[in-house]
Design a protein around this motif. Structure first.
Motif, PDB file in Angstrom:
ATOM      1  N   LEU A 596      -5.510 -16.339  -3.917  1.00  0.00           N
ATOM      2  CA  LEU A 596      -5.073 -14.976  -3.610  1.00  0.00           C
ATOM      3  C   LEU A 596      -6.098 -14.278  -2.718  1.00  0.00           C
ATOM      4  CD1 LEU A 596      -3.632 -13.805  -7.051  1.00  0.00           C
ATOM      5  CD2 LEU A 596      -2.394 -14.647  -5.061  1.00  0.00           C
ATOM      6  N   ARG A 597      -7.374 -14.478  -3.006  1.00  0.00           N
ATOM      7  CA  ARG A 597      -8.397 -13.856  -2.155  1.00  0.00           C
ATOM      8  C   ARG A 597      -8.344 -14.417  -0.735  1.00  0.00           C
ATOM      9  NH1 ARG A 597     -12.250 -11.057  -5.222  1.00  0.00           N
ATOM     10  NH2 ARG A 597     -12.242 -11.539  -7.459  1.00  0.00           N
ATOM     11  N   SER A 608       2.360  -7.000   3.612  1.00  0.00           N
ATOM     12  CA  SER A 608       3.318  -7.593   2.674  1.00  0.00           C
ATOM     13  C   SER A 608       2.707  -8.776   1.939  1.00  0.00           C
ATOM     14  CB  SER A 608       4.579  -8.026   3.432  1.00  0.00           C
ATOM     15  OG  SER A 608       4.272  -9.037   4.379  1.00  0.00           O
ATOM     16  N   VAL A 609       1.884  -9.563   2.626  1.00  0.00           N
ATOM     17  CA  VAL A 609       1.198 -10.679   1.960  1.00  0.00           C
ATOM     18  C   VAL A 609       0.258 -10.151   0.885  1.00  0.00           C
ATOM     19  CG1 VAL A 609      -0.438 -12.557   2.313  1.00  0.00           C
ATOM     20  CG2 VAL A 609       1.402 -12.196   3.949  1.00  0.00           C
ATOM     21  N   ALA A 610      -0.457  -9.074   1.187  1.00  0.00           N
ATOM     22  CA  ALA A 610      -1.370  -8.498   0.202  1.00  0.00           C
ATOM     23  C   ALA A 610      -0.605  -7.928  -0.993  1.00  0.00           C
ATOM     24  CB  ALA A 610      -2.222  -7.414   0.861  1.00  0.00           C
ATOM     25  N   LEU A 611       0.538  -7.282  -0.750  1.00  0.00           N
ATOM     26  CA  LEU A 611       1.333  -6.757  -1.864  1.00  0.00           C
ATOM     27  C   LEU A 611       1.882  -7.894  -2.721  1.00  0.00           C
ATOM     28  CD1 LEU A 611       3.284  -3.824  -0.175  1.00  0.00           C
ATOM     29  CD2 LEU A 611       1.311  -3.685  -1.691  1.00  0.00           C
ATOM     30  N   ASP A 612       2.263  -8.999  -2.091  1.00  0.00           N
ATOM     31  CA  ASP A 612       2.698 -10.160  -2.860  1.00  0.00           C
ATOM     32  C   ASP A 612       1.556 -10.698  -3.715  1.00  0.00           C
ATOM     33  OD1 ASP A 612       4.495 -12.327  -3.566  1.00  0.00           O
ATOM     34  OD2 ASP A 612       3.251 -13.587  -2.287  1.00  0.00           O
ATOM     35  N   ALA A 613       0.342 -10.722  -3.173  1.00  0.00           N
ATOM     36  CA  ALA A 613      -0.814 -11.151  -3.963  1.00  0.00           C
ATOM     37  C   ALA A 613      -1.074 -10.196  -5.129  1.00  0.00           C
ATOM     38  CB  ALA A 613      -2.051 -11.240  -3.065  1.00  0.00           C
ATOM     39  N   VAL A 614      -0.876  -8.900  -4.904  1.00  0.00           N
ATOM     40  CA  VAL A 614      -1.025  -7.935  -5.990  1.00  0.00           C
ATOM     41  C   VAL A 614      -0.020  -8.231  -7.104  1.00  0.00           C
ATOM     42  CG1 VAL A 614      -0.753  -5.502  -6.601  1.00  0.00           C
ATOM     43  CG2 VAL A 614      -2.005  -6.129  -4.542  1.00  0.00           C
ATOM     44  N   GLU A 629      -8.702  -4.776  -6.109  1.00  0.00           N
ATOM     45  CA  GLU A 629      -9.302  -5.274  -4.874  1.00  0.00           C
ATOM     46  C   GLU A 629      -8.229  -5.716  -3.885  1.00  0.00           C
ATOM     47  OE1 GLU A 629     -11.961  -9.134  -3.484  1.00  0.00           O
ATOM     48  OE2 GLU A 629     -12.125  -8.386  -5.545  1.00  0.00           O
ATOM     49  N   LEU A 630      -7.227  -6.409  -4.378  1.00  0.00           N
ATOM     50  CA  LEU A 630      -6.134  -6.842  -3.498  1.00  0.00           C
ATOM     51  C   LEU A 630      -5.348  -5.649  -2.978  1.00  0.00           C
ATOM     52  CD1 LEU A 630      -4.858  -9.909  -5.560  1.00  0.00           C
ATOM     53  CD2 LEU A 630      -6.359  -9.937  -3.576  1.00  0.00           C
ATOM     54  N   GLY A 631      -5.131  -4.621  -3.831  1.00  0.00           N
ATOM     55  CA  GLY A 631      -4.429  -3.430  -3.385  1.00  0.00           C
ATOM     56  C   GLY A 631      -5.200  -2.685  -2.315  1.00  0.00           C
ATOM     57  N   ALA A 632      -6.520  -2.574  -2.475  1.00  0.00           N
ATOM     58  CA  ALA A 632      -7.325  -1.917  -1.439  1.00  0.00           C
ATOM     59  C   ALA A 632      -7.248  -2.683  -0.128  1.00  0.00           C
ATOM     60  CB  ALA A 632      -8.776  -1.812  -1.909  1.00  0.00           C
ATOM     61  N   ARG A 633      -7.189  -4.015  -0.219  1.00  0.00           N
ATOM     62  CA  ARG A 633      -7.045  -4.810   1.001  1.00  0.00           C
ATOM     63  C   ARG A 633      -5.673  -4.580   1.640  1.00  0.00           C
ATOM     64  NH1 ARG A 633      -9.072  -6.725   5.547  1.00  0.00           N
ATOM     65  NH2 ARG A 633      -8.149  -8.707   6.172  1.00  0.00           N
ATOM     66  N   ALA A 634      -4.652  -4.353   0.832  1.00  0.00           N
ATOM     67  CA  ALA A 634      -3.321  -4.061   1.369  1.00  0.00           C
ATOM     68  C   ALA A 634      -3.332  -2.757   2.154  1.00  0.00           C
ATOM     69  CB  ALA A 634      -2.300  -3.996   0.239  1.00  0.00           C
ATOM     70  N   PRO A 666       0.031   5.642 -17.480  1.00  0.00           N
ATOM     71  CA  PRO A 666       0.207   7.103 -17.395  1.00  0.00           C
ATOM     72  C   PRO A 666      -0.014   7.646 -15.990  1.00  0.00           C
ATOM     73  CG  PRO A 666      -1.877   6.553 -18.453  1.00  0.00           C
ATOM     74  CD  PRO A 666      -1.137   5.266 -18.301  1.00  0.00           C
ATOM     75  N   ALA A 667      -0.780   6.948 -15.167  1.00  0.00           N
ATOM     76  CA  ALA A 667      -1.056   7.408 -13.803  1.00  0.00           C
ATOM     77  C   ALA A 667      -1.101   6.211 -12.874  1.00  0.00           C
ATOM     78  CB  ALA A 667      -2.376   8.179 -13.748  1.00  0.00           C
ATOM     79  N   LEU A 668      -0.805   6.459 -11.591  1.00  0.00           N
ATOM     80  CA  LEU A 668      -0.838   5.388 -10.604  1.00  0.00           C
ATOM     81  C   LEU A 668      -2.280   5.028 -10.270  1.00  0.00           C
ATOM     82  CD1 LEU A 668       1.931   6.525  -8.083  1.00  0.00           C
ATOM     83  CD2 LEU A 668       2.107   4.789  -9.857  1.00  0.00           C
ATOM     84  N   PRO A 669      -2.553   3.755  -9.968  1.00  0.00           N
ATOM     85  CA  PRO A 669      -3.898   3.384  -9.514  1.00  0.00           C
ATOM     86  C   PRO A 669      -4.235   4.061  -8.191  1.00  0.00           C
ATOM     87  CG  PRO A 669      -2.628   1.441 -10.140  1.00  0.00           C
ATOM     88  CD  PRO A 669      -1.668   2.590 -10.105  1.00  0.00           C
ATOM     89  N   ARG A 670      -5.501   4.135  -7.924  1.00  0.00           N
ATOM     90  CA  ARG A 670      -5.929   4.812  -6.700  1.00  0.00           C
ATOM     91  C   ARG A 670      -5.437   4.105  -5.447  1.00  0.00           C
ATOM     92  NH1 ARG A 670     -12.257   6.585  -7.852  1.00  0.00           N
ATOM     93  NH2 ARG A 670     -11.811   8.045  -9.589  1.00  0.00           N
ATOM     94  N   TRP A 671      -5.376   2.782  -5.519  1.00  0.00           N
ATOM     95  CA  TRP A 671      -4.932   2.086  -4.319  1.00  0.00           C
ATOM     96  C   TRP A 671      -3.461   2.378  -4.038  1.00  0.00           C
ATOM     97  CZ3 TRP A 671      -0.941  -1.287  -3.812  1.00  0.00           C
ATOM     98  CH2 TRP A 671      -0.439  -1.877  -4.969  1.00  0.00           C
ATOM     99  N   CYS A 672      -2.648   2.625  -5.070  1.00  0.00           N
ATOM    100  CA  CYS A 672      -1.246   2.991  -4.853  1.00  0.00           C
ATOM    101  C   CYS A 672      -1.157   4.342  -4.147  1.00  0.00           C
ATOM    102  CB  CYS A 672      -0.500   3.024  -6.182  1.00  0.00           C
ATOM    103  SG  CYS A 672       0.011   1.408  -6.789  1.00  0.00           S
ATOM    104  N   GLU A 673      -1.944   5.315  -4.593  1.00  0.00           N
ATOM    105  CA  GLU A 673      -1.948   6.616  -3.923  1.00  0.00           C
ATOM    106  C   GLU A 673      -2.368   6.469  -2.469  1.00  0.00           C
ATOM    107  OE1 GLU A 673      -4.424   9.215  -6.110  1.00  0.00           O
ATOM    108  OE2 GLU A 673      -3.375   8.944  -8.029  1.00  0.00           O
TER     109      GLU A 673
END
Length: 941
Positions: A596-597, A608-614, A629-634, A666-673
């Motif tokens: 995945l990394r 899209s590849v990074a979101l699939d890895a997430v 980490e994968l989300g931040a890369r996305a 309860p809250a979205l991760p920071r990378w989602c925001e």
């Protein structure tokens, strides 16, 4: 070995003179032929006169294996030098834990010093029981005080010396019938000891034609294997060196000669280094190499050579990983261009030769499928080197009679197999196969039918012109003569990852080392202890080939949990793939994390590849720091993209991830925001360009709008500006019909265009004969707009219905195929939405069609007459007129019927909510003029 016999002309002087005289007479004068023949004799003389005994072999040759077993028992050497990559030596000790055939493998996925596009690098060296190298290995490993030294170039040097040329094509007809078994070696570079084959096609074709055979494997079996199986050791050595010298001297030009000579310099340098460091006596050593290399002419040849040692280049920084993988006869044939079934026939020949010669072969103690090794005996004294070639070449071939029992057994066996596989075979066919085998052998100059003659006879007499089942007669003959034996790596020889997988799947109660497909049933509610097995199987499903771990029942998606699962497991059949996973990590979770990394850090990584890895990290690894980490890369990849090709995948995956997080956290991760805000600004910036760019399709633009409209509320809550989206839509000026329809839909969603105006524009398009041919493109755009603007579904159904109702047949009939193909290609997944809306709009029965009126065809109703107030409310208002008048004044209406509303403090409220005010006014008395249908709205709802 003894010293060379000096006789003036040398040991082979008489043979050299005889061959030279015959060649000159045959060629009618001096030429190249006498020189070649004389040189061949010199090569034999030089090889056999060397103090370090040279044992020439051919790869997977029963004759070589039989001669090796005899020589090892007679000589009992203390040091064996073997032509095999020197860095593969530690793997040989693990052979006793395997069932042959297996292959030694060196693997490198992360390379340093080679072109990046060549990764991964893989080298395999197959080992079978019917091979001289296995006899030498078994003798050395099970005999105390014997040292086994591999002297060939390392696997790193294999690729350093690899020429930049396309690989040679395999021999026609050499592909195996079983693709699974033939693929056991994958695309690895194969190493074989004793590759004896002509260096150019003309010589091979000449030998096949005059030998009356079809392929090289049959020629070698007929003219080399069979005569040498019964020959003594001295004759065997001389003949093998002679053949190696012949093919070496007939190689055209210098093609491949430099690499072979470098290998020979390498091996002699390593042997001289070992002799110098260990102090071993060359008379107690044995050098096992291919017959081609035994006839070497390099200056480093021999332990007493005066040439300088060969300068060996250092290895690259590539980190090589080593292991054993299962092999098979079909895999060996496919990799080295041998005829189908030739290795199986060689194994059958080896077994028969052991029975007839009464030779006990060497086998590793404790190895699966083998017996104990041969008993030791005192070494025999060395024999002087004498000329055995003259007698062997001059004597006629031995008239070996027909082995009727063997041939009768073959004929009866092939008829039995043919019946089981649907052929109408009988005893008469067995007799016909027997007689035809004898006839074919006679026509081809053979006294005894070979397996190849029997195979041709069986095909002629049984198969004829039809194959009723899955297997043809050729394949049945291969099965009868031994079949495609497939090896297996034992548990103790597996890498840690493979052993960990087998241990963790042990609760299933299955023997996963079998090559059969096994069914595993998991009731996760009744047996919750099987949940880790389920998790591991899903990871293996992702990492191994599709046929290794296949789910029959159950699924793994975000937010889902299977109650029961059913799996078809063929891990034993895909043991090679499982072993190669062990080269990447210690556990499958580590391998998945590394992959995945690498996927998100690669050159071709996209958002899209990074979101699939997430998503995979959430499904298989439970999320955590890796997911963040994968989300931040996305987010980084999305902001760096300059195209919108992956917009549909980004939208689909991000919707699924947001739904998962909203349901579980309860809250979205920071990378989602960050992804939502970055995507909102990014797509707003690219939207005007995507509308006009021909490379951006309708689907991609619709996905961008779907992201912007679907996640706008979330983006605005994170600080984005709605004006940015409205400005991007206003700046878009597409020309393509489908994109124009998309822009109209987006404008309608933003309030820049009313549905009535959009409906009138569609009516204008249908009324314009110049636009009608392109109208399917507009419809495609409208259908794609259903994803970002689902409220347009009734309008799209209305537009399609109007087109079918208003267009004449001369226009409609040619237009229908184009409409269908456009919807199928551009909006396949959105057509069901239209079908459901049409089902709600149109009548559900045939009887209701005549009275049905389309909703868009109904005229607006006349303004309703205000009813005279009556009832308890009217009586109450009549009894208290002051309250009535106060409410009317508050709403801004005159109490006189039909009077216009007066300006008041509530005028703004009335303007904002005319329907509510009209209802209250109707209740209170004469109503004002109602709002007409079709009037544009004066504000938000």
């Amino acid at each position: 070995m003894s010293e060379r016999v000096p006789d003036g002309l040398g040991t082979f002087g008489a043979l050299r003179e005889q061959l030279t005289t015959a060649a000159e007479a045959f060629a009618d004068g001096p030429g190249a032929v006498p020189e070649i023949l004389s040189g061949m004799v010199d090569d034999v003389d030089r090889a056999l006169s060397e103090r370090l005994e040279i044992f020439p072999v051919c790869h997977h040759s029963p004759a070589s294996a039989l001669a090796m077993a005899r020589r090892l028992r007679d000589k009992q050497p203390k040091v064996i030098y073997l032509e095999l990559c020197e860095d593969l030596r530690p793997l040989l000790d693990e052979l006793r834990n395997c069932r042959l055939p297996v292959a030694l493998q060196a693997f490198a996925s992360e390379i340093d010093g080679f072109p990046p596009e060549s990764a991964p690098l893989s080298v395999v060296a197959p080992i079978t029981e019917a091979s001289a190298e296995y006899q030498a290995i078994a003798y050395a490993l099970d005999t105390p005080g014997v040292e086994l030294v591999l002297v060939d170039r390392s696997t790193d040097h294999v690729f350093q010396w690899e020429p930049d040329e396309p690989p040679a094509e395999a021999e026609p007809g050499s592909e195996s019938e079983s693709e699974d078994d033939a693929a056991l070696h994958g695309d690895a570079v194969g190493l074989e000891i004793g590759d004896l084959r002509p260096g150019f096609a003309e010589l091979e074709e000449h030998l096949l034609h005059h030998g009356r055979v079809r392929h090289w494997s049959e020629w070698w079996d007929q003219y080399v294997e069979q005569p040498l199986i019964g020959a003594d050791y001295a004759t065997y050595r001389q003949v093998m060196v002679l053949i190696g010298s012949l093919f070496r001297r007939l190689r055209p030009g210098r093609r491949g000669v430099e690499a072979d000579e470098n290998r020979e310099r390498y091996m002699w340098t390593r042997m001289r280094e070992h002799l110098a460091s260990s102090g071993a006596d060359p008379a107690d050593c044995l050098y096992v190499c291919g017959a081609f290399h035994a006839a070497s002419t390099v200056e480093q040849f021999g332990v007493d050579a005066d040439a300088e040692p060969f300068e060996i280049a250092p290895r690259t920084a590539t980190r090589w990983l080593y292991g054993l993988i299962p092999s098979s006869h079909a895999a060996i044939e496919a990799q080295f261009g041998l005829a189908s079934g030739s290795v199986s026939i060689a194994a059958a020949t080896w077994a028969k030769a052991l029975r007839h010669a009464r030779v006990a072969p060497y086998r590793l103690k404790g190895q699966k499928g083998t017996r104990e090794t041969a008993k030791k005996r005192a070494p025999a004294p060395p024999e002087p080197v004498t000329d055995r070639l003259s007698g062997f070449l001059a004597a006629p071939p031995a008239l070996d009679g027909i082995d009727e029992d063997e041939l009768l057994g073959w004929c009866a066996g092939i008829v039995r197999l043919a019946r089981r596989n649907g052929y109408l075979a009988s005893t008469a066919d067995a007799i016909a196969v027997f007689e035809t085998s004898v006839l074919l052998a006679g026509l081809r100059g053979r006294r005894r039918p070979t397996p190849y003659d029997f195979q041709d006879a069986a095909i002629t007499c049984i198969e004829k012109d039809a194959v009723p089942g899955r297997r043809d007669v050729r394949r049945l003959c291969e099965i009868l003569l031994g079949g495609d034996r497939v090896g297996q790596v034992g548990y103790d020889a597996l890498p840690p990852l493979a052993r960990d997988v087998l241990d963790r799947l042990a609760p299933l109660g299955l023997d996963l080392e079998k090559r059969t497909i096994q069914r595993a049933l998991l009731d996760l509610d009744a047996r919750p202890e099987l949940a880790p097995c389920s998790q591991l199987l899903w990871i293996l499903r992702h990492l191994l080939p599709d046929d290794a771990v296949r789910p029959i029942m159950g699924s793994r998606r975000l937010g889902e949990r299977s109650i029961q699962e059913s799996w078809d497991l063929a891990i034993g059949r895909n043991q090679r793939s499982l072993i190669e996973l062990g080269y990447e990590g210690v556990t499958v979770e580590q391998v998945l994390e590394q992959r995945l990394r690498r996927a998100v850090q690669g050159e071709r990584a996209t958002a899209s590849v990074a979101l699939d890895a997430v998503e995979q990290s959430l499904l298989y690894l439970g999320g955590g720091r890796l997911t963040d980490e994968l989300g931040a890369r996305a987010v980084e990849l999305l902001s760096a993209e300059r195209t919108v090709d992956d917009a549909p995948e980004v939208l689909r995956r991000m919707r699924r991830l947001l739904g998962h997080y909203r349901a579980t956290r309860p809250a979205l991760p920071r990378w989602c925001e960050a992804f939502v805000t970055t995507g909102y600004a990014h797509y707003c910036t690219l939207l005007p360009t995507a509308f006009t760019d021909d490379d951006s399709g309708v689907r991609q633009v619709a996905a961008m709008l779907g992201f912007l409209f679907g996640m706008e509320s979330l983006a605005l809550s994170f600080g984005c500006d709605h004006a940015q989206l409205e400005l991007a839509v206003r700046q878009s000026h597409p020309e393509a019909p489908a994109k124009v329809a998309l822009l109209w839909a987006a404008s309608c969603q933003l309030g820049l265009l009313s549905q009535d105006d959009l409906r009138s524009r569609c009516d204008d398009l249908l009324a314009n004969p110049l636009v009608v041919p392109a109208f399917p493109q507009y419809l495609s755009g409208f259908v794609q707009a259903l994803e970002p603007v689902p409220a347009l579904t009734p309008l799209v159904v209305e537009v399609i219905s109007k087109s079918f109702a208003r267009l004449p047949d001369t226009v409609l009939l040619p237009w229908l195929p184009r409409l269908i193909t456009t919807l199928r290609d551009n909006a396949r997944e959105l057509v069901p939405v239209l079908v459901r809306e049409a089902g709600r709009t149109f009548p559900g029965s045939l009887a209701a069609i005549d009275a049905w009126v389309p909703p868009w065809s109904r005229r607006p109703a006349e303004a309703p007459v205000a009813p005279t107030p009556s009832g308890p409310v009217a009586d109450l208002l009549t009894a208290h007129p002051a309250t009535y008048e106060a409410v009317a004044d508050l709403l801004g209406y005159d109490r006189t019927a039909g009077a216009a509303p007066r300006p008041s403090a509530a005028a703004a409220l009335l303007a904002r909510h005319p329907e509510t005010a009209g209802a209250v006014a109707t209740l209170l008395g004469p109503a004002p003029e109602p709002v007409r249908a079709g009037d544009p709205p004066r504000g938000g709802s």
